[in-house]
Design an enzyme around this catalytic site. Structure first.
Site, mmCIF file in Angstrom:
data_model
loop_
_atom_site.group_PDB
_atom_site.id
_atom_site.type_symbol
_atom_site.label_atom_id
_atom_site.label_comp_id
_atom_site.label_asym_id
_atom_site.label_seq_id
_atom_site.Cartn_x
_atom_site.Cartn_y
_atom_site.Cartn_z
ATOM 1 C CD1 TRP A 31 -2.005 102.147 115.451
ATOM 2 C CD2 TRP A 31 -3.824 103.802 115.262
ATOM 3 N NE1 TRP A 31 -3.095 101.669 114.775
ATOM 4 C CE2 TRP A 31 -3.980 102.415 114.584
ATOM 5 C CE3 TRP A 31 -4.922 104.734 115.348
ATOM 6 C CZ2 TRP A 31 -5.291 102.135 113.809
ATOM 7 C CZ3 TRP A 31 -6.068 104.448 114.771
ATOM 8 C CH2 TRP A 31 -6.235 103.309 114.200
ATOM 9 C CB SER A 65 -1.803 103.069 122.510
ATOM 10 O OG SER A 65 -1.389 104.382 122.111
ATOM 11 C CG PHE A 66 -2.801 96.357 122.965
ATOM 12 C CD1 PHE A 66 -3.813 96.567 123.932
ATOM 13 C CD2 PHE A 66 -2.464 95.176 122.807
ATOM 14 C CE1 PHE A 66 -4.213 95.676 124.775
ATOM 15 C CE2 PHE A 66 -2.720 94.206 123.849
ATOM 16 C CZ PHE A 66 -3.759 94.483 124.809
ATOM 17 C CD GLU A 67 0.611 96.967 119.348
ATOM 18 O OE1 GLU A 67 0.333 98.019 118.954
ATOM 19 O OE2 GLU A 67 -0.218 96.080 119.372
ATOM 20 C CB ILE A 90 -8.488 109.465 119.035
ATOM 21 C CG1 ILE A 90 -7.456 110.433 119.493
ATOM 22 C CG2 ILE A 90 -9.792 110.715 119.031
ATOM 23 C CD1 ILE A 90 -6.753 111.372 118.371
ATOM 24 C CB THR A 94 -15.840 99.942 117.595
ATOM 25 O OG1 THR A 94 -14.445 100.333 117.846
ATOM 26 C CG2 THR A 94 -16.328 99.971 116.186
ATOM 27 C CG HIS A 96 -10.105 98.934 118.919
ATOM 28 N ND1 HIS A 96 -10.230 97.635 118.712
ATOM 29 C CD2 HIS A 96 -8.761 99.155 119.036
ATOM 30 C CE1 HIS A 96 -8.886 97.185 118.540
ATOM 31 N NE2 HIS A 96 -8.011 98.190 118.721
ATOM 32 C CG PHE A 121 0.024 106.116 131.687
ATOM 33 C CD1 PHE A 121 -0.233 104.775 131.054
ATOM 34 C CD2 PHE A 121 -1.069 106.943 131.619
ATOM 35 C CE1 PHE A 121 -1.153 104.500 130.110
ATOM 36 C CE2 PHE A 121 -2.393 106.499 130.857
ATOM 37 C CZ PHE A 121 -2.133 105.254 130.405
ATOM 38 N NE ARG A 135 -6.382 117.118 127.861
ATOM 39 C CZ ARG A 135 -7.595 117.982 127.568
ATOM 40 N NH1 ARG A 135 -7.617 118.288 126.302
ATOM 41 N NH2 ARG A 135 -8.445 118.432 128.284
#
Ligand code: DLZ
Length: 160
Positions: A31, A65-67, A90, A94, A96, A121, A135
């Site tokens: 993503w 990122s969740f994975e 980003i 919502t 999320h 991280f 960044r």
């Protein structure tokens, strides 16, 4: 916590341990690849600069990122000396954003508590695309560089 006056690519190279004997996994979220690719490159180039052998750097792609949590856990099980997770979340319309940021931060924190293999991280959590660009090689440097330096320092610490 602000990075506005910080350049993420600036560090004292003399304080970074040699990576000669370390193997590092870099888990990369697909993503927002426009951001995660330069973050990966910054991390990879910095590891090489500090003598990590290219053959000892493994890249593992995950969808988002969740994975990163599962990807990092998987990498830990393969015996790397350090794991870097790279993502870019980003803010959208919502909630999320909040769930993904909270989930990945807590998940990576948990892995650092449970295992002796450090997970670094390198997840940007920005309000807009420009902040992420700034960044990931833009005016605030590259967080991938900072993450690679942290990985080498933590890999060395894990051996003490
Ligand atoms: C679904 C989603 C959204 C809306 N935004 C992002 C994002 O900004 N950055 C990111 O890395 N991933 C995003 N995802 C995907 C989730 O992380 C995850 O891959 C899916 O919810 C599937 O579990």
């Amino acid at each position: 916590m602000a990075t506005a006056n910080t350049n993420l690519s600036v560090y004292d190279a003399d304080e970074v341990p040699s990576g000669k004997n370390f193997a590092v996994a870099i888990v990369v979220a697909e993503w927002n690849a426009q951001i995660t690719e330069p973050l990966f490159q910054g991390a990879y180039d910095t590891l090489i600069q500090h003598e990590v052998s290219a053959s000892k750097i493994a890249r593992i792609n995950v969808p988002g990122s969740f994975e990163l949590i599962y990807g990092a856990k998987h990498a830990q099980s393969k015996g790397f000396d350090a794991v870097i997770v790279i993502g870019s979340v980003i803010q959208g319309e919502t909630k999320h954003f909040d769930f993904v940021c909270e989930g990945v931060a807590q998940g990576i924190k948990d892995l650092n508590i449970q295992s002796t293999i450090p997970v670094i991280f390198c997840v940007l959590t920005d309000n807009n695309l420009q902040q992420a660009i700034d960044r990931s090689g833009g005016k605030h440097g590259n967080k991938g560089v900072e993450a690679a330096v942290a990985a080498l320092k933590m890999a060395q610490l894990s051996k003490q």
